[in-house]
Design a protein around this motif. Structure first.
Motif, PDB file in Angstrom:
ATOM      1  N   ASP A 153       0.812  -1.224   0.000  1.00 50.12           N
ATOM      2  CA  ASP A 153       0.000   0.000   0.000  1.00 50.12           C
ATOM      3  C   ASP A 153       0.845   1.274   0.000  1.00 50.12           C
ATOM      4  O   ASP A 153       0.307   2.381  -0.082  1.00 50.12           O
ATOM      5  CB  ASP A 153      -0.974   0.017   1.171  1.00 50.12           C
ATOM      6  CG  ASP A 153      -0.291  -0.088   2.530  1.00 50.12           C
ATOM      7  OD1 ASP A 153       0.961  -0.200   2.574  1.00 50.12           O
ATOM      8  OD2 ASP A 153      -1.004  -0.073   3.554  1.00 50.12           O
ATOM      9  N   ARG A 154       2.167   1.141   0.046  1.00 50.70           N
ATOM     10  CA  ARG A 154       3.039   2.310  -0.047  1.00 50.70           C
ATOM     11  C   ARG A 154       3.385   2.661  -1.492  1.00 50.70           C
ATOM     12  O   ARG A 154       4.003   3.702  -1.745  1.00 50.70           O
ATOM     13  CB  ARG A 154       4.321   2.068   0.748  1.00 50.70           C
ATOM     14  CG  ARG A 154       4.114   2.041   2.263  1.00 50.70           C
ATOM     15  CD  ARG A 154       5.419   1.793   3.001  1.00 50.70           C
ATOM     16  NE  ARG A 154       6.479   2.703   2.586  1.00 50.70           N
ATOM     17  CZ  ARG A 154       7.739   2.630   3.011  1.00 50.70           C
ATOM     18  NH1 ARG A 154       8.083   1.671   3.861  1.00 50.70           N
ATOM     19  NH2 ARG A 154       8.647   3.479   2.589  1.00 50.70           N
TER      20      ARG A 154
ATOM     21  N   LEU B 206       0.193   5.913  -6.372  1.00 53.51           N
ATOM     22  CA  LEU B 206      -0.915   5.704  -7.300  1.00 53.51           C
ATOM     23  C   LEU B 206      -0.611   6.417  -8.605  1.00 53.51           C
ATOM     24  O   LEU B 206      -1.065   7.533  -8.865  1.00 53.51           O
ATOM     25  CB  LEU B 206      -2.230   6.198  -6.678  1.00 53.51           C
ATOM     26  CG  LEU B 206      -2.648   5.478  -5.399  1.00 53.51           C
ATOM     27  CD1 LEU B 206      -3.940   6.054  -4.857  1.00 53.51           C
ATOM     28  CD2 LEU B 206      -2.775   3.976  -5.640  1.00 53.51           C
TER      29      LEU B 206
ATOM     30  N   ARG C   7      -3.933  -8.074  -3.401  1.00 55.19           N
ATOM     31  CA  ARG C   7      -3.682  -6.856  -2.623  1.00 55.19           C
ATOM     32  C   ARG C   7      -3.121  -5.746  -3.500  1.00 55.19           C
ATOM     33  O   ARG C   7      -3.473  -4.571  -3.337  1.00 55.19           O
ATOM     34  CB  ARG C   7      -2.720  -7.159  -1.471  1.00 55.19           C
ATOM     35  CG  ARG C   7      -3.376  -7.983  -0.373  1.00 55.19           C
ATOM     36  CD  ARG C   7      -2.526  -8.111   0.876  1.00 55.19           C
ATOM     37  NE  ARG C   7      -1.373  -8.968   0.666  1.00 55.19           N
ATOM     38  CZ  ARG C   7      -0.116  -8.561   0.649  1.00 55.19           C
ATOM     39  NH1 ARG C   7       0.171  -7.264   0.818  1.00 55.19           N
ATOM     40  NH2 ARG C   7       0.876  -9.408   0.476  1.00 55.19           N
TER      41      ARG C   7
ATOM     42  N   ASP D 198      -5.961  -4.428  -5.654  1.00 60.60           N
ATOM     43  CA  ASP D 198      -6.898  -3.667  -4.841  1.00 60.60           C
ATOM     44  C   ASP D 198      -6.348  -2.286  -4.510  1.00 60.60           C
ATOM     45  O   ASP D 198      -7.094  -1.300  -4.425  1.00 60.60           O
ATOM     46  CB  ASP D 198      -7.208  -4.433  -3.552  1.00 60.60           C
ATOM     47  CG  ASP D 198      -8.337  -3.802  -2.762  1.00 60.60           C
ATOM     48  OD1 ASP D 198      -9.432  -3.635  -3.323  1.00 60.60           O
ATOM     49  OD2 ASP D 198      -8.103  -3.470  -1.584  1.00 60.60           O
ATOM     50  N   HIS D 199      -5.024  -2.198  -4.335  1.00 57.54           N
ATOM     51  CA  HIS D 199      -4.411  -0.898  -4.016  1.00 57.54           C
ATOM     52  C   HIS D 199      -4.276  -0.011  -5.249  1.00 57.54           C
ATOM     53  O   HIS D 199      -4.666   1.160  -5.230  1.00 57.54           O
ATOM     54  CB  HIS D 199      -3.035  -1.117  -3.381  1.00 57.54           C
ATOM     55  CG  HIS D 199      -2.246   0.142  -3.195  1.00 57.54           C
ATOM     56  ND1 HIS D 199      -2.640   1.159  -2.353  1.00 57.54           N
ATOM     57  CD2 HIS D 199      -1.079   0.570  -3.782  1.00 57.54           C
ATOM     58  CE1 HIS D 199      -1.764   2.151  -2.402  1.00 57.54           C
ATOM     59  NE2 HIS D 199      -0.806   1.819  -3.275  1.00 57.54           N
ATOM     60  N   LEU D 200      -3.749  -0.542  -6.327  1.00 58.42           N
ATOM     61  CA  LEU D 200      -3.456   0.281  -7.507  1.00 58.42           C
ATOM     62  C   LEU D 200      -4.675   0.507  -8.401  1.00 58.42           C
ATOM     63  O   LEU D 200      -4.765   1.518  -9.087  1.00 58.42           O
ATOM     64  CB  LEU D 200      -2.337  -0.367  -8.327  1.00 58.42           C
ATOM     65  CG  LEU D 200      -0.952  -0.362  -7.687  1.00 58.42           C
ATOM     66  CD1 LEU D 200       0.009  -1.202  -8.513  1.00 58.42           C
ATOM     67  CD2 LEU D 200      -0.417   1.061  -7.540  1.00 58.42           C
ATOM     68  N   ARG D 201      -5.579  -0.453  -8.464  1.00 58.28           N
ATOM     69  CA  ARG D 201      -6.787  -0.372  -9.281  1.00 58.28           C
ATOM     70  C   ARG D 201      -6.465   0.050 -10.711  1.00 58.28           C
ATOM     71  O   ARG D 201      -5.667  -0.581 -11.383  1.00 58.28           O
ATOM     72  CB  ARG D 201      -7.825   0.528  -8.605  1.00 58.28           C
ATOM     73  CG  ARG D 201      -8.326  -0.068  -7.288  1.00 58.28           C
ATOM     74  CD  ARG D 201      -9.380   0.751  -6.597  1.00 58.28           C
ATOM     75  NE  ARG D 201      -9.865   0.008  -5.429  1.00 58.28           N
ATOM     76  CZ  ARG D 201     -10.989  -0.696  -5.398  1.00 58.28           C
ATOM     77  NH1 ARG D 201     -11.762  -0.729  -6.477  1.00 58.28           N
ATOM     78  NH2 ARG D 201     -11.353  -1.351  -4.309  1.00 58.28           N
TER      79      ARG D 201
END
Length: 355
Positions: free
Chosen positions: A228-229, A232, A249, A252-255
């Motif tokens: 998550d770090r 984006l 994961r 889900d974070h970068l989409r």
């Protein structure tokens, strides 16, 4: 054991092996017997086994039903020949089985080597059917055989991948993320991409973080629980781990910022399904296809020149990054395979077996 043997690996559970005596091959007209001399065992060989059915790796070296002979890269010596232009005592580098000997049918024999024209290999990728004579390879150095068996096949994949990403394959990504960043293929790719247009980020385990950071070829190193770090921004993901939970994961974070999800290899045996969560659809990277396309684009001499130049830059660094662990004989090969297949090999360890 007799003079000939096979180390067979269960195609259902690659941690299960059986060492069997084998008949010494007798060459027919146009055939050659190779004695396996030196080979490396890395996570790349685990990929061959895990994807043995999917990508037909088991078909290169046929074995009894339910068993396979894992492809290895290494050196072999011609011990019997009934093929014109191939003589006893010649030494070749190429694709070899977990066996003492290999029977091949050379074609296109020349000063640089030959191809195996055995019927069962005719529909398989030609990249794996070439055997290079050490006397015809300008980059060959007998003192560097260990590095060649450990790195050269992996580095060729790294070279093809880096070329693909650097020349538009990254789809405009500002960041390239490689999982299993401590693996030789991943950090070979990072070495080639470092200093280019995209930032290179390595994902690794907590235990391997210090090793990956010390390589100096990643702009940033994150552990798997720090996904998550990632910023984006348009990101290309190169999956060298095959961990479906990590993929989910990351998606889900970068989409929508994930513009490329490329499956390079698998070091986790329980890979799950490469399903889309968000962002780019996962696609398989198959190095032989890219090598073929680049060879058409650059010509055979152009491809080999570019690869040779990159290899010459890489080798001095690689010598600093690996501790070669030497073993001898089929029993030690079985022990090493068990360690590597179970993921217990340390990232600095490079297993080289002689026979």
């Amino acid at each position: 054991m007799t003079a000939a043997w096979d180390l067979l690996v269960s195609t259902e559970d690659i941690t299960t092996t059986e060492l069997r005596e084998a008949a010494l091959p007798e060459p027919g007209d146009g055939e050659v017997v190779l004695a396996v001399s030196r080979a490396g065992v890395t996570a790349n060989n685990v990929t061959y086994a895990v994807l043995g059915d999917t990508l037909r790796y088991w078909r290169f070296f046929p074995a009894p039903d339910g068993w396979g002979r894992v492809p290895l890269w290494g050196f072999a010596d011609v011990v019997a020949s009934r093929a014109e232009g191939v003589t006893e005592g010649q030494r070749v580098y190429g694709y070899l089985p977990t066996s003492s000997h290999l029977l091949v049918r050379p074609e296109r024999v020349g000063p640089h080597g030959f191809r195996d024209a055995a019927p069962h290999r005719s529909e398989l990728s030609a990249v794996y059917n070439a055997y290079a004579l050490t006397t015809g390879d300008p980059s060959y150095d007998a003192a560097l055989e260990d590095l060649q068996v450990l790195y050269r096949p992996l580095f060729t994949t790294s070279f093809a991948l880096a070329a693909e990403l650097a020349e538009g394959g990254a789809r405009g990504a500002g960041t390239v993320v490689l999982s299993s960043a401590s693996s030789k293929t991943a950090y070979g790719t990072a070495f080639l991409l470092h200093g280019g247009a995209a930032r290179v980020v390595g994902l690794t385990s907590v235990g391997n973080r210090a090793f990956v950071e010390a390589l100096g070829c990643y702009d940033e190193v994150l552990t798997y629980d720090e996904v998550d770090r990632l910023p984006l921004e348009p990101t290309a993901y190169v999956d060298a781990a095959g961990d479906q939970g990590l993929r989910e994961r990351l998606h889900d974070h970068l989409r929508e910022h994930l513009v490329l999800d490329l499956i390079l290899g698998v070091t986790h045996q329980d890979t799950g399904r490469a399903e889309v969560v968000h962002g780019a659809r996962p696609t398989q990277f198959f190095a032989p296809d890219v090598i073929r396309d680049r060879t058409v684009e650059w010509g055979r001499a152009g491809f080999e020149q570019r690869l040779g130049d990159a290899w010459s830059r890489f080798v001095p660094r690689a010598r600093e990054w690996v501790d070669v662990v030497s073993g001898h004989g089929p029993a030690e090969l079985a022990q090493v395979w068990a360690e590597v297949a179970a993921g217990r090999a340390a990232p600095r360890t490079g297993h080289v077996l002689t026979f």
